[in-house]
Design a protein around this motif. Structure first.
Motif, mmCIF file in Angstrom:
data_model
loop_
_atom_site.group_PDB
_atom_site.id
_atom_site.type_symbol
_atom_site.label_atom_id
_atom_site.label_comp_id
_atom_site.label_asym_id
_atom_site.label_seq_id
_atom_site.Cartn_x
_atom_site.Cartn_y
_atom_site.Cartn_z
ATOM 1 N N THR A 72 6.521 10.163 -1.319
ATOM 2 C CA THR A 72 5.692 8.679 -1.443
ATOM 3 C C THR A 72 5.884 8.360 0.170
ATOM 4 N N GLN A 73 4.901 7.604 0.734
ATOM 5 C CA GLN A 73 4.752 6.873 1.786
ATOM 6 C C GLN A 73 4.097 5.727 1.703
ATOM 7 N N GLY A 74 4.452 4.539 2.696
ATOM 8 C CA GLY A 74 3.877 3.308 2.521
ATOM 9 C C GLY A 74 4.686 2.380 2.466
ATOM 10 N N VAL A 75 4.238 0.897 2.201
ATOM 11 C CA VAL A 75 4.761 -0.154 2.434
ATOM 12 C C VAL A 75 5.060 -0.794 0.804
ATOM 13 N N PRO A 76 5.866 -0.637 -0.082
ATOM 14 C CA PRO A 76 5.821 -1.217 -1.459
ATOM 15 C C PRO A 76 5.935 -2.627 -1.434
ATOM 16 N N TYR A 77 6.691 -3.304 -0.430
ATOM 17 C CA TYR A 77 6.855 -4.645 -0.598
ATOM 18 C C TYR A 77 6.867 -4.835 1.029
ATOM 19 N N ASN B 3 14.542 -0.797 4.235
ATOM 20 C CA ASN B 3 14.642 -1.084 2.768
ATOM 21 C C ASN B 3 15.497 -2.285 2.823
ATOM 22 N N SER B 4 14.967 -3.597 2.540
ATOM 23 C CA SER B 4 15.754 -4.555 2.561
ATOM 24 C C SER B 4 16.566 -4.744 1.096
ATOM 25 N N GLU B 5 16.310 -4.193 0.235
ATOM 26 C CA GLU B 5 17.323 -4.100 -1.026
ATOM 27 C C GLU B 5 18.385 -3.518 -0.751
ATOM 28 N N ILE B 6 18.818 -2.939 0.368
ATOM 29 C CA ILE B 6 20.169 -2.463 0.622
ATOM 30 C C ILE B 6 20.658 -3.404 1.964
ATOM 31 N N ASP B 7 20.007 -4.409 2.389
ATOM 32 C CA ASP B 7 20.494 -5.021 3.377
ATOM 33 C C ASP B 7 20.896 -6.469 2.971
ATOM 34 N N PRO B 8 22.206 -6.897 2.946
ATOM 35 C CA PRO B 8 22.733 -8.027 2.448
ATOM 36 C C PRO B 8 22.103 -9.356 2.826
ATOM 37 N N LYS B 9 21.705 -9.332 4.239
ATOM 38 C CA LYS B 9 21.156 -10.209 4.739
ATOM 39 C C LYS B 9 19.875 -10.722 4.427
ATOM 40 N N GLY C 22 9.932 -15.842 8.113
ATOM 41 C CA GLY C 22 9.045 -14.401 8.716
ATOM 42 C C GLY C 22 9.358 -13.667 7.552
ATOM 43 N N THR C 23 9.533 -12.188 7.856
ATOM 44 C CA THR C 23 9.744 -11.253 6.595
ATOM 45 C C THR C 23 10.998 -11.320 6.038
ATOM 46 N N VAL C 24 11.087 -11.464 4.638
ATOM 47 C CA VAL C 24 12.216 -11.799 3.800
ATOM 48 C C VAL C 24 12.457 -10.486 2.975
ATOM 49 N N LEU C 25 11.551 -9.821 2.652
ATOM 50 C CA LEU C 25 11.656 -8.427 1.901
ATOM 51 C C LEU C 25 10.668 -7.555 2.462
ATOM 52 N N VAL C 26 11.154 -6.360 2.599
ATOM 53 C CA VAL C 26 10.224 -5.144 3.065
ATOM 54 C C VAL C 26 10.800 -3.875 2.693
ATOM 55 N N ARG C 27 10.202 -3.057 2.100
ATOM 56 C CA ARG C 27 10.423 -1.692 2.058
ATOM 57 C C ARG C 27 9.255 -0.781 2.663
ATOM 58 N N ALA C 28 9.558 -0.134 3.533
ATOM 59 C CA ALA C 28 8.361 0.865 4.282
ATOM 60 C C ALA C 28 8.888 2.106 4.805
ATOM 61 N N GLY C 29 8.309 3.204 4.581
ATOM 62 C CA GLY C 29 8.681 4.394 5.094
ATOM 63 C C GLY C 29 8.192 5.551 4.364
ATOM 64 N N LEU C 30 9.194 6.547 4.323
ATOM 65 C CA LEU C 30 8.722 7.767 3.272
ATOM 66 C C LEU C 30 9.831 8.172 2.655
ATOM 67 N N TRP C 31 9.605 8.223 1.270
ATOM 68 C CA TRP C 31 10.459 8.706 0.041
ATOM 69 C C TRP C 31 10.428 10.066 0.290
ATOM 70 N N ALA D 7 0.947 -1.051 0.121
ATOM 71 C CA ALA D 7 -0.007 -0.039 -0.003
ATOM 72 C C ALA D 7 0.777 1.154 0.027
ATOM 73 N N GLY D 8 0.429 2.218 -0.660
ATOM 74 C CA GLY D 8 1.356 3.623 -0.775
ATOM 75 C C GLY D 8 0.485 4.505 -1.068
#
Length: 168
Positions: A115-120, A150-156, A128-137, A100-101
């Motif tokens: 932009t604000q919301g949870v794109p992923y 932003n999971s996309e910049i978190d190697p783990k 559990g949670t394996v990919l999340v992007r949430a916040g304010l852009w 949602a965003g």
């Protein structure tokens, strides 16, 4: 004593509401509202080193605001739906999650205010949670400055997401 406290509790919010109503300028007209659905399929090989497809389905609502002369002033958009990530070489494994965003545009030329919301928000059983992007852009999503997770910049996070989608 209780009655005096109760009056204060109601008086302060009432004063604030009237202040906001009086300070808010009258709109030229009601916003133009458009509702719709979307069904997109996109792919990205940069996420995991192999192709990851995302089949998104959802709904949107736009509200377009105009001034007294009919000039577009701003557009607000709300979207929500479901992401479905999968590897085309391993299509039986699908990671799904809701998104949602809210977007605020100056106009359709692309100048984005925020932009604000949870794109992923993808979870997987046992992980559990394996990919999340949430916040304010601030500025343009997805490359603008983000305040949030932003999971996309978190190697783990990315290792976990990609290992689930990889062919085993």
């Amino acid at each position: 004593m209780f009655a005096k406290t109760l009056r204060k509790a109601f008086a302060i919010p009432l004063v604030l509401v009237f202040s906001i109503l009086l300070a808010h300028p009258a709109a030229a007209a009601a916003p133009v509202i458009e509702n719709g659905t979307f069904d997109n399929l996109g792919g990205d090989s940069a996420l995991c080193g192999f192709m990851v497809l995302n089949h998104e389905v959802g709904t949107y609502q736009t509200r377009s605001y105009f001034d007294n002369q009919g000039n577009l002033q701003r557009i607000e958009m709300h979207v929500n739906g479901t992401d479905n990530f999968y590897n085309p070489d391993n299509p039986s494994v699908v990671l799904s999650g809701k998104f949602a965003g809210n977007f605020g545009f100056v106009d359709w030329s692309g100048e984005l205010l925020s932009t604000q919301g949870v794109p992923y928000h993808i979870t997987a059983p046992g992980y559990g949670t394996v990919l999340v992007r949430a916040g304010l852009w601030l500025d343009y999503y997805p490359s603008g400055q983000v305040v949030g997770k932003n999971s996309e910049i978190d190697p783990k996070d990315m290792q976990q997401f990609c290992s689930i989608l990889a062919v085993h």
